[in-house]
Design an enzyme around this catalytic site. Structure first.
Site, PDB file in Angstrom:
ATOM      1  CE  LYS A  76      -4.696 -15.493  -8.734  1.00 23.51           C
ATOM      2  NZ  LYS A  76      -3.453 -15.637  -7.916  1.00 23.51           N
ATOM      3  CB  THR A  77      -7.306 -21.752  -6.444  1.00 21.64           C
ATOM      4  OG1 THR A  77      -6.480 -21.292  -7.513  1.00 21.64           O
ATOM      5  CG2 THR A  77      -7.952 -23.057  -6.811  1.00 21.64           C
ATOM      6  CG  ASP A 121      -5.646 -20.589 -11.996  1.00 22.50           C
ATOM      7  OD1 ASP A 121      -5.608 -19.363 -11.777  1.00 22.50           O
ATOM      8  OD2 ASP A 121      -4.886 -21.393 -11.447  1.00 22.50           O
ATOM      9  CB  THR A 170      -0.856 -13.343 -12.164  1.00 24.34           C
ATOM     10  OG1 THR A 170      -0.715 -13.868 -13.496  1.00 24.34           O
ATOM     11  CG2 THR A 170      -0.939 -14.497 -11.197  1.00 24.34           C
ATOM     12  NE  ARG A 229       0.389 -22.573  -4.547  1.00 20.56           N
ATOM     13  CZ  ARG A 229      -0.242 -21.964  -5.548  1.00 20.56           C
ATOM     14  NH1 ARG A 229       0.392 -21.113  -6.312  1.00 20.56           N
ATOM     15  NH2 ARG A 229      -1.510 -22.210  -5.775  1.00 20.56           N
TER      16      ARG A 229
HETATM   17  P1  ADP Z   1      -3.765 -18.895  -6.062  1.00 20.35           P
HETATM   18  O1  ADP Z   1      -4.980 -19.518  -6.689  1.00 20.35           O
HETATM   19  O2  ADP Z   1      -3.920 -17.416  -5.826  1.00 20.35           O
HETATM   20  O3  ADP Z   1      -2.487 -19.224  -6.809  1.00 20.35           O
HETATM   21  P2  ADP Z   1      -4.306 -20.754  -3.908  1.00 20.35           P
HETATM   22  O4  ADP Z   1      -5.725 -20.427  -3.579  1.00 20.35           O
HETATM   23  O5  ADP Z   1      -4.076 -21.984  -4.737  1.00 20.35           O
HETATM   24  O6  ADP Z   1      -3.580 -19.506  -4.607  1.00 20.35           O
HETATM   25  O7  ADP Z   1      -3.517 -20.823  -2.514  1.00 20.35           O
HETATM   26  C1  ADP Z   1      -2.370 -21.620  -2.337  1.00 20.35           C
HETATM   27  C2  ADP Z   1      -2.399 -22.279  -0.979  1.00 20.35           C
HETATM   28  O8  ADP Z   1      -2.118 -21.294   0.003  1.00 20.35           O
HETATM   29  C3  ADP Z   1      -3.742 -22.886  -0.564  1.00 20.35           C
HETATM   30  O9  ADP Z   1      -3.851 -24.244  -0.855  1.00 20.35           O
HETATM   31  C4  ADP Z   1      -3.797 -22.698   0.912  1.00 20.35           C
HETATM   32  O10 ADP Z   1      -3.190 -23.807   1.542  1.00 20.35           O
HETATM   33  C5  ADP Z   1      -2.950 -21.491   1.141  1.00 20.35           C
HETATM   34  N1  ADP Z   1      -3.746 -20.265   1.338  1.00 20.35           N
HETATM   35  C6  ADP Z   1      -3.947 -19.284   0.419  1.00 20.35           C
HETATM   36  N2  ADP Z   1      -4.639 -18.278   0.959  1.00 20.35           N
HETATM   37  C7  ADP Z   1      -4.889 -18.630   2.233  1.00 20.35           C
HETATM   38  C8  ADP Z   1      -5.553 -17.981   3.329  1.00 20.35           C
HETATM   39  N3  ADP Z   1      -6.063 -16.746   3.196  1.00 20.35           N
HETATM   40  N4  ADP Z   1      -5.632 -18.621   4.507  1.00 20.35           N
HETATM   41  C9  ADP Z   1      -5.071 -19.852   4.657  1.00 20.35           C
HETATM   42  N5  ADP Z   1      -4.407 -20.503   3.685  1.00 20.35           N
HETATM   43  C10 ADP Z   1      -4.308 -19.904   2.473  1.00 20.35           C
END
Ligand code: ADP
Length: 345
Positions: A76-77, A121, A170, A229
């Site tokens: 998402k981030t 977030d 979430t 992650r």
């Molecule tokens: P969320 O915000 O949903 O908790 P993040 O965007 O922070 O998740 O993702 C965590 C890590 O996972 C990112 O820093 C990246 O390295 C990896 N990641 C997430 N989604 C992808 C994707 N679709 N392709 C490649 N790497 C990804």
């Protein structure tokens, strides 16, 4: 990457978790895709976003507010950064729980420039009193702030530069209807299939300068709980083992050793998952309520629901029923523990 104005994510301790630890959050920024072409999978969402961005740019308008939902660590981030980059603008990153008072929000909103992205977030954790101020900001780019109290109380209207709010949650269900209705774009991220995780792991291995056998990398992918992650966290630990024991090459034996050190079993379950299953089994295989599980294993109910349960359900280890959670035969066989028959009085 777009200019990032601030970031503060809460840290968590312990085993690999999709909500990350301080060290893993640093890793996030190294491995975070810098371009849509590096973002693996979720192709429908990426396709939609590209169209919305192009259309908004053609109209020379700010992009509609976006709500990304889905479990922690699913991207998402990352997507929010990519949206800002594609829009050619800055992104301001804040944590929902850090917005305690309307004044916190006023300071941030008035600091935004035309068509900036504001990323919040854990947006479901903004207190309702603060969220209410966001409504007019999202709708009319105005902020009505109450000054003073009692007979001197008066409202001052501040104008805000047109901006795009991107909320990540979430727990979409915890957002109030008036709040939800102010978003124009909703995208839900799902757990990733194994082949997408493998692509992510291969890309990360290249960045981390470590080599791996196809079978070893596949093994990591299959134990990553559908979450990028987690895949990166495992890869990093396994890389340590490879560095010390096999000249930086990840073989299946090295991957197995690293996974074992992390307490990750062949289904990708971590010790907390097994404690959850054990608790239900100890209670006759369920159904039991979330509260009982939470007290038994010392984890918050929200964390169990957001972080652990979705994967336990996906790999058919537990079932959710109206009366609570039940373990399945697969869980009993996996743990080699079978619930005792409920006692009849
Ligand atoms: P969320 O915000 O949903 O908790 P993040 O965007 O922070 O998740 O993702 C965590 C890590 O996972 C990112 O820093 C990246 O390295 C990896 N990641 C997430 N989604 C992808 C994707 N679709 N392709 C490649 N790497 C990804």
């Amino acid at each position: 990457m777009p200019k990032v104005i601030s970031i503060n994510k809460p840290a968590a301790d312990g085993e690999p978790r999709p909500d990350g630890r301080e060290e893993d959050l640093k890793l996030d920024s190294t491995l975070r895709p810098a371009d849509f072409s590096d973002f693996v999978g979720q192709s429908k969402i990426v396709g939609n976003l590209k169209i919305y961005i192009t259309a908004a740019q053609k109209r020379q308008e700010p992009l509609d507010h976006i709500l990304f939902s889905g479990g922690p660590g699913l991207g998402k981030t990352t997507l929010s950064y990519l949206v800002a980059k594609e829009l050619g603008t800055s992104i301001r990153v804040i944590q929902g729980p850090s917005l305690e008072r309307p004044a916190d929000l006023a300071g941030i909103l008035t600091g935004l420039e035309n068509r900036n992205v504001l990323f919040i977030d854990e947006i479901h954790r903004i207190p309702i009193t603060v969220a209410e101020y966001l409504y007019s900001a999202m709708e009319d780019f105005n902020l009505n702030i109450m000054i003073d109290q009692g007979p001197h109380a008066r409202t001052v209207q501040l104008t805000i530069a047109p901006f795009t709010l991107i909320g990540a949650t979430t727990r979409e269900g915890l957002l109030s209807d008036p709040f939800r209705s102010r978003f124009g774009i909703f995208e839900k991220l799902e757990l990733y299939p194994e082949n997408d995780l493998l692509r992510i792991i291969k890309r990360s291995a290249k960045i981390l300068n470590v080599q791996g056998d196809e079978a070893a990398l596949k093994m990591i992918a299959s134990r990553s709980r559908g979450t990028p992650r987690i895949a990166n966290q495992i890869l990093k630990r396994v890389r340590d083992v490879a560095q010390v024991k096999s000249n930086n090459l990840i073989t299946t034996a090295i991957a197995e050793e690293g996974l074992k050190m992390l307490g990750i079993d062949e289904y990708g379950l971590v010790p907390t998952d097994r404690k959850i299953l054990q608790t239900i089994i100890d209670n006759g295989g369920g159904p039991i309520g979330l509260k009982t599980i939470s007290i038994s294993i010392g984890e918050e109910e929200d964390t169990i629901e957001d972080v652990y349960e979705p994967y336990l359900i996906k790999c058919c280890m537990i079932e959710k029923t109206p009366r609570g959670r039940k373990t399945t035969t697969k869980a009993h066989e996996h743990l080699n523990k079978h619930p005792k028959e409920p006692r009849l009085f």
